[in-house]
Design a protein around this motif. Structure first.
Motif, PDB file in Angstrom:
ATOM      1  N   ARG A 141       0.837  -1.196   0.000  1.00 55.03           N
ATOM      2  CA  ARG A 141       0.000   0.000   0.000  1.00 55.03           C
ATOM      3  C   ARG A 141       0.873   1.247   0.000  1.00 55.03           C
ATOM      4  NH1 ARG A 141      -5.103  -2.048   1.157  1.00 55.03           N
ATOM      5  NH2 ARG A 141      -5.053  -3.989   2.356  1.00 55.03           N
ATOM      6  N   THR A 142       0.586   2.138  -0.924  1.00 56.70           N
ATOM      7  CA  THR A 142       1.393   3.339  -1.077  1.00 56.70           C
ATOM      8  C   THR A 142       0.519   4.583  -1.003  1.00 56.70           C
ATOM      9  OG1 THR A 142       1.158   3.293  -3.481  1.00 56.70           O
ATOM     10  CG2 THR A 142       3.044   2.137  -2.571  1.00 56.70           C
ATOM     11  N   GLY A 145       2.660   7.202  -4.146  1.00 61.43           N
ATOM     12  CA  GLY A 145       3.757   6.392  -4.668  1.00 61.43           C
ATOM     13  C   GLY A 145       4.759   5.934  -3.618  1.00 61.43           C
ATOM     14  N   LEU A 146       4.675   6.498  -2.412  1.00 61.25           N
ATOM     15  CA  LEU A 146       5.614   6.122  -1.354  1.00 61.25           C
ATOM     16  C   LEU A 146       5.022   4.966  -0.541  1.00 61.25           C
ATOM     17  CD1 LEU A 146       8.329   7.153  -0.032  1.00 61.25           C
ATOM     18  CD2 LEU A 146       6.869   8.343   1.599  1.00 61.25           C
ATOM     19  N   PRO A 147       5.754   3.858  -0.402  1.00 55.24           N
ATOM     20  CA  PRO A 147       5.201   2.718   0.335  1.00 55.24           C
ATOM     21  C   PRO A 147       4.975   3.063   1.809  1.00 55.24           C
ATOM     22  CG  PRO A 147       7.129   2.057  -0.940  1.00 55.24           C
ATOM     23  CD  PRO A 147       7.071   3.554  -0.971  1.00 55.24           C
ATOM     24  N   TYR A 150       3.086  -3.017   3.926  1.00 54.63           N
ATOM     25  CA  TYR A 150       2.565  -4.137   3.150  1.00 54.63           C
ATOM     26  C   TYR A 150       1.912  -5.111   4.103  1.00 54.63           C
ATOM     27  CZ  TYR A 150       6.588  -7.233   4.113  1.00 54.63           C
ATOM     28  OH  TYR A 150       7.529  -8.011   4.701  1.00 54.63           O
ATOM     29  N   LEU A 205       9.372  -1.765   1.225  1.00 58.26           N
ATOM     30  CA  LEU A 205       8.958  -0.464   1.746  1.00 58.26           C
ATOM     31  C   LEU A 205       9.923   0.651   1.340  1.00 58.26           C
ATOM     32  CD1 LEU A 205       7.818  -1.573   5.320  1.00 58.26           C
ATOM     33  CD2 LEU A 205       6.381  -1.045   3.340  1.00 58.26           C
ATOM     34  N   GLN A 206      10.953   0.290   0.595  1.00 55.09           N
ATOM     35  CA  GLN A 206      11.935   1.277   0.150  1.00 55.09           C
ATOM     36  C   GLN A 206      12.531   2.042   1.323  1.00 55.09           C
ATOM     37  OE1 GLN A 206      10.516   3.741  -3.147  1.00 55.09           O
ATOM     38  NE2 GLN A 206       9.447   1.970  -4.002  1.00 55.09           N
ATOM     39  N   ARG A 239       7.070   6.726   8.559  1.00 51.78           N
ATOM     40  CA  ARG A 239       6.122   7.387   7.669  1.00 51.78           C
ATOM     41  C   ARG A 239       4.706   7.413   8.217  1.00 51.78           C
ATOM     42  NH1 ARG A 239      10.148   5.489   3.310  1.00 51.78           N
ATOM     43  NH2 ARG A 239       9.098   3.604   2.598  1.00 51.78           N
TER      44      ARG A 239
END
Lengths: 246, 246
Positions: A141-142, A145-147, A150, A205-206, A239
DNA sequence: TTTTATTTGTCCGTATGTATA
DNA sequence: GTATACATACGGACAAATAAA
């Protein structure tokens, strides 16, 4: 780049200089002096404003980076990270509504799925017997665009064998459950722990391995109490901020 | 030391050997084969039972240690960590009741206090003006002597100037507020994030720096909505599991 | 107090399969 | 197809900490 006002720091007893400076910078970010995505003044400039050595400023910035408030980019500068998204945890939290109402663009993408035998733990959560077939969905889920997180979802294969195909078409867990005739459901239990990101978390999740993640386990039941869905979500702790509704 | 049954591991497709072994050990702990505080068999013994190299076992044990299930002690052995304490987060959570009803011995000790000017953030939480005097209490909370969390509490100095002395005598925040005439209060908001333990966290909570901590910010109000107390608690994430009441 | 055995931690290395460029 | 990088798994040696003799 906004100027810091000249502010020779007075040292409170028992509080280190670098922490004082970290607090000052944090407050400046909180007050909007530096906004998300903006570049802070260079280390040497900050050091000059406060009348301290550059290493002291580096210590303070490292502390803020550790807490996820800023991100240092070598050769470029130090940048303010976006503020944490407030994420309500309640009986009927729906991801797309939460992110959408925060003015950001939500997306949930199926990144993996499979059918497998329930582990003892999953069986207990879904009121099944160990070994009963369950469907597993992996959803990233972003927001813009940012994760953010999940989620690994398990559903009894008994009624949800083709859940992956349905989710791909309907792009929502709520809509997928509706397809299977489940018009309403609520969270029966929510358990929250924290840990460090492993390699898989980091990739999905970058973020860098070792950063903090929030782990939320939930069990979802129909109005008459039948468990139909259990989730394990892993959030990038930098985040989000979970808000408990009470 | 209990014997592991001889169990030459069959390799499931796509699942690594070390993860299979980690899962087996995790299940053995969950089923009570190894109880909290007990010592696992030595690495060489586990390796022999499963028919793998010692390094493979070490990889599996490192994974369990990362998740806080076991703790390795050089020269001594690898030990099962106590299960996480379930900690309800609700409108009226009281530490001593939670820990006591789990059959463990709660203690809350004042480890620091002071009077200071409210930062903008603290002022907003307590509905004061920035710079107004507030009392700060630092309370370390333990269960059976093991630190679970430490809480920084702020109260308006207007009515609670001698809160530290009262707390030391009454040993409870609830009783301290009662002394000031506040017979009842409830949580108005609860926000949860996570991060890594810094040096201070590590020292106070008796864990290694970098381990995960849960950070809970709360605002407490009287029945008529007046804020009287705001807290920032830092929990050892390995030792608790937050349960959201719904 | 000293010695000895045990156990985890940290290196060195080899080989193999897999994904990526 | 080739080369590179990475993760996995195995084998051995020794250091460092602990516990027991």
């Amino acid at each position: 780049m906004r100027p810091l006002r000249q502010e020779p720091i007075e040292l409170a007893p028992g509080v280190t200089l670098w922490r004082r400076i970290a607090d000052e910078l944090e407050q400046a970010i909180a007050l909007g002096t530096y906004k998300a995505g903006e570049r802070l003044p260079g280390e040497v400039e900050i050091a000059a404003r406060f009348g301290v050595n550059r290493h002291t400023v580096r210590h303070a910035l490292a502390e803020l980076a550790r807490r996820g408030l800023v991100r240092a980019a070598r050769g470029s500068g130090t940048y303010v990270e976006p503020a944490r998204l407030s994420y309500p945890i309640g009986a009927r939290t729906r991801f797309s509504e939460i992110v959408g109402s925060a003015g950001r663009d939500p997306e949930g993408r199926l990144i993996g799925h499979g059918q497998e035998a329930a582990t003892p733990d999953i069986a207990r959560r879904l009121d099944l017997k160990a070994g009963d077939p369950v469907v597993r969905l992996e959803i990233l889920r972003t927001a813009d665009g940012l994760p953010l997180c999940y989620t690994t979802s398990w559903l009894p294969a008994k009624f949800a064998a083709n859940a992956a195909r349905i989710f791909r078409a309907r792009r929502s867990i709520t809509a997928t459950l509706a397809y299977f005739g489940i018009k309403d459901y609520r969270r029966q239990s929510t358990r929250i722990t924290a840990g460090a990101a492993d390699a898989l978390d980091a990739e999905r999740l970058q973020l860098s391995p070792g950063r903090a993640i929030l782990i939320i386990d939930s069990i979802n039941v129909t109005p008459n109490g039948t468990p139909v869905l259990t989730n394990r979500s892993r959030f990038a702790a930098d985040r989000v901020e979970l808000v408990v509704e009470s």
